[in-house]
Motif scaffolding. Structure first.
Motif, mmCIF file in Angstrom:
data_model
loop_
_atom_site.group_PDB
_atom_site.id
_atom_site.type_symbol
_atom_site.label_atom_id
_atom_site.label_comp_id
_atom_site.label_asym_id
_atom_site.label_seq_id
_atom_site.Cartn_x
_atom_site.Cartn_y
_atom_site.Cartn_z
ATOM 1 N N ALA A 113 0.833 -1.207 0.000
ATOM 2 C CA ALA A 113 0.000 0.000 0.000
ATOM 3 C C ALA A 113 0.864 1.252 0.000
ATOM 4 N N ALA A 114 1.942 1.249 0.793
ATOM 5 C CA ALA A 114 2.835 2.403 0.831
ATOM 6 C C ALA A 114 3.503 2.620 -0.514
ATOM 7 N N ASP A 115 3.904 1.534 -1.161
ATOM 8 C CA ASP A 115 4.536 1.643 -2.474
ATOM 9 C C ASP A 115 3.565 2.217 -3.496
ATOM 10 N N CYS A 116 2.317 1.744 -3.484
ATOM 11 C CA CYS A 116 1.312 2.250 -4.434
ATOM 12 C C CYS A 116 1.017 3.729 -4.207
ATOM 13 N N ALA A 117 1.096 4.170 -2.943
ATOM 14 C CA ALA A 117 0.789 5.564 -2.624
ATOM 15 C C ALA A 117 2.009 6.468 -2.730
ATOM 16 N N GLY A 118 3.162 5.900 -3.019
ATOM 17 C CA GLY A 118 4.377 6.700 -3.133
ATOM 18 C C GLY A 118 4.904 7.194 -1.802
ATOM 19 N N LEU A 119 4.604 6.492 -0.720
ATOM 20 C CA LEU A 119 5.092 6.894 0.595
ATOM 21 C C LEU A 119 6.536 6.459 0.768
ATOM 22 N N ASP A 120 7.273 7.224 1.557
ATOM 23 C CA ASP A 120 8.682 6.904 1.802
ATOM 24 C C ASP A 120 9.026 7.296 3.232
ATOM 25 N N GLY A 121 10.204 6.938 3.653
ATOM 26 C CA GLY A 121 10.653 7.252 4.998
ATOM 27 C C GLY A 121 11.468 6.105 5.553
ATOM 28 N N THR A 122 12.205 6.390 6.633
ATOM 29 C CA THR A 122 13.112 5.398 7.202
ATOM 30 C C THR A 122 12.370 4.137 7.618
ATOM 31 N N ALA A 123 11.225 4.297 8.311
ATOM 32 C CA ALA A 123 10.490 3.134 8.805
ATOM 33 C C ALA A 123 10.017 2.250 7.662
ATOM 34 N N LEU A 124 9.563 2.861 6.574
ATOM 35 C CA LEU A 124 9.067 2.079 5.433
ATOM 36 C C LEU A 124 10.215 1.413 4.682
ATOM 37 N N ARG A 125 11.365 2.078 4.605
ATOM 38 C CA ARG A 125 12.516 1.450 3.948
ATOM 39 C C ARG A 125 13.012 0.258 4.760
ATOM 40 N N ARG A 126 12.997 0.392 6.086
ATOM 41 C CA ARG A 126 13.378 -0.739 6.929
ATOM 42 C C ARG A 126 12.384 -1.886 6.785
ATOM 43 N N LEU A 127 11.119 -1.546 6.647
ATOM 44 C CA LEU A 127 10.109 -2.578 6.436
ATOM 45 C C LEU A 127 10.396 -3.355 5.157
ATOM 46 N N ARG A 128 10.663 -2.657 4.058
ATOM 47 C CA ARG A 128 10.935 -3.323 2.784
ATOM 48 C C ARG A 128 12.168 -4.223 2.900
ATOM 49 N N SER A 129 13.209 -3.715 3.531
ATOM 50 C CA SER A 129 14.431 -4.507 3.679
ATOM 51 C C SER A 129 14.179 -5.763 4.509
ATOM 52 N N ALA A 130 13.416 -5.617 5.598
ATOM 53 C CA ALA A 130 13.139 -6.763 6.456
ATOM 54 C C ALA A 130 12.309 -7.809 5.729
ATOM 55 N N LEU A 131 11.338 -7.375 4.936
ATOM 56 C CA LEU A 131 10.507 -8.316 4.189
ATOM 57 C C LEU A 131 11.332 -9.046 3.139
ATOM 58 N N ASP A 132 12.282 -8.355 2.527
ATOM 59 C CA ASP A 132 13.148 -9.005 1.541
ATOM 60 C C ASP A 132 14.027 -10.067 2.196
ATOM 61 N N GLU A 133 14.452 -9.825 3.432
ATOM 62 C CA GLU A 133 15.358 -10.755 4.114
ATOM 63 C C GLU A 133 14.616 -11.902 4.788
ATOM 64 N N GLY A 134 13.355 -11.693 5.178
ATOM 65 C CA GLY A 134 12.574 -12.727 5.836
ATOM 66 C C GLY A 134 12.679 -12.661 7.343
ATOM 67 N N PRO A 135 11.735 -13.285 8.056
ATOM 68 C CA PRO A 135 11.701 -13.177 9.521
ATOM 69 C C PRO A 135 12.891 -13.812 10.219
ATOM 70 N N GLU A 136 13.519 -14.818 9.613
ATOM 71 C CA GLU A 136 14.640 -15.485 10.266
ATOM 72 C C GLU A 136 15.871 -14.586 10.367
ATOM 73 N N HIS A 137 15.992 -13.612 9.430
ATOM 74 C CA HIS A 137 17.211 -12.811 9.350
ATOM 75 C C HIS A 137 17.452 -12.016 10.628
ATOM 76 N N GLY A 138 16.423 -11.432 11.202
ATOM 77 C CA GLY A 138 16.603 -10.599 12.386
ATOM 78 C C GLY A 138 16.227 -11.290 13.668
ATOM 79 N N ARG A 139 16.030 -12.602 13.621
ATOM 80 C CA ARG A 139 15.571 -13.314 14.807
ATOM 81 C C ARG A 139 16.712 -13.502 15.797
#
Length: 454
Positions: free
Chosen positions: A213-239
């Motif tokens: 939804a954020a991508d479709c709306a063109g939203l940006d910011g540190t929290a959203l960039r961290r979200l994208r990075s975490a989703l790309d890496e998967g839940p195990e990466h930061g566990r």
């Protein structure tokens, strides 16, 4: 989820061209006109969505079923009708919108979007009507978590909306902006949950929908960039090692003090006391505790004067010191209303005012003082409604049941994780299209209730 035959609905067209869809089972009596279709219930028992060309309404109480629809533009509604009711109902609405007054009974289906739409409607209902109450033991929902899941569900249900700008519930971008503070703790919760567990899948879908939804709306910011990075890496990466307690990840309001006794030293002789009516419709959410007995009053005699004191238990998120013009409406023996301004003091809204008690109204053994006290916000208040105590009690019972179910599901997940049985959950149904499954905010509230005295 495959579409299947659901319940029968009634499609009617009024003289003004408005088309209505109502569930046929439970209508209960023969009806001869469009206006005979009964309402779904009091406003605080209804989940409502403004969608393209229509308003959808679900009863919160009772078993899930298809919504009632008030369709003011049948052409715009065609983009989603088939995905909520099935093709036969969409065709019946098309015919009704194009022709003469219509009254038809049509078999509805249950496509996947029907469940997601009902869940979105319930999320909006929870933001407005969830009866959080300290004395009633009903935990408040974390607003940022509820807001982000509502944004996710809005994006999931984008087919319900169009670009004409008259649908206030098409607000995914606004919700993400308002509640993005919850993104970081949600990610920590996602990382700490047992892999393949039900809640992990729930978190995963909510976070991915928020990202989309954020991508479709063109939203940006540190929290959203961290979200994208975490989703790309998967839940195990930061566990990390030990799972985090979700109840500690979010900033929560301090508990009530609920100091007993009268600390104001008002003096005078108490001549009567009682409880008022707590009508949720008369003020916005987050101001007053939703307990039925949250409103109390005391009548005092101070010489020849008579004074009413009102105390109202505050909601945990009620603002203090910002001049909210909340008032109590006092009627004595059915007389004209008298408004008493209320001020937030600790965990209470309080106020007092002189009242006129005629000798005939003075309490006695044979004629007790008749005082009615309610709470309202001027300018917001729709007026006193009909008595709906049973409906309010039913809503409280519903929320307690949902929190209990969420707690039970959380305990089952924790037990499975400790036993190393996560894979047993792989085929469990997800909550994403089922209105009966707990929202993340409900799961969080249930988990928090097990670790603190609410």
């Amino acid at each position: 989820m495959a579409a299947g035959t659901g319940t029968e609905v009634r499609v009617t067209r009024g003289e003004d061209g408005t088309v209505r869809i109502a569930a046929a089972p439970g209508l209960g009596h023969a009806m001869s006109s469009y206006d005979d279709v009964p309402p779904v219930g009091p406003d605080f028992t209804r989940a409502v969505l403004d969608v393209a060309g229509a308003v959808l309404v679900w009863p919160v109480l009772g078993e899930p079923g298809p919504p009632t629809a008030e369709i003011h533009d049948a052409g715009r509604a065609q983009q989603w009708l088939w995905a909520v009711y099935g093709e036969r109902v969409a065709a019946a609405v098309h015919d009704a919108g194009a022709g003469q007054p219509t009254d038809a009974r049509v078999a509805a289906e249950t496509p996947a979007l029907a469940g997601a739409a009902a869940r979105l409607g319930f999320a909006h209902w929870a933001a407005r009507w969830w009866p959080a109450s300290y004395p009633d033991g009903i935990a408040a929902l974390e607003p940022d978590v509820l807001g982000l899941e509502t944004a996710a569900l809005t994006h999931r249900c984008q087919q319900l909306f169009d670009d004409l700008g008259d649908q206030p519930d098409d607000c995914a971008a606004d919700l993400i902006e308002e509640h993005r503070a919850a993104l970081a703790p949600l990610l920590r919760w996602w990382h700490s949950s047992p892999q393949q567990a039900y809640t992990t899948r729930h978190l995963d879908q909510v976070l991915r929908l928020v990202d989309s939804a954020a991508d479709c709306a063109g939203l940006d910011g540190t929290a959203l960039r961290r979200l994208r990075s975490a989703l790309d890496e998967g839940p195990e990466h930061g566990r990390s090692g030990a799972p985090a307690d979700p109840a500690t990840l979010f900033t929560r309001q301090a508990g009530y003090a609920l100091a007993a006794g009268d600390a104001r030293g008002a003096g005078g002789r108490v001549i009567a006391r009682g409880t008022g009516t707590n009508d949720w419709r008369r003020y916005p959410p987050g101001l007053v505790d939703s307990g039925e007995h949250a409103v109390s009053w005391t009548a005092r005699a101070l010489g020849a004067r008579r004074q009413i004191e009102v105390e109202v238990v505050a909601h945990v998120s009620a603002p203090a010191g910002i001049g909210v013009p909340l008032v109590a409406e006092v009627r004595v023996d059915g007389g004209p209303p008298h408004r008493v301004p209320l001020t937030r003091r600790d965990d209470l809204w309080t106020g007092r005012a002189e009242v006129d008690l005629t000798p005939a109204a003075t309490p006695s053994a044979s004629a007790p003082l008749g005082v009615d006290v309610g709470v309202l916000l001027p300018g917001f208040d729709p007026g006193a409604g009909t008595e709906a105590r049973a409906d309010r009690d039913a809503v409280r019972a519903l929320t307690r049941r949902r929190l209990a179910d969420a707690a039970q599901a959380g305990a089952a997940q924790a037990g499975a994780a400790q036993a190393g049985a996560d894979d047993a959950h792989d085929d469990a149904p997800g909550p994403h299209d089922d209105v009966r499954a707990p929202l993340l905010a409900e799961t969080l509230a249930a988990l928090a209730a097990t670790s603190e005295d609410y």
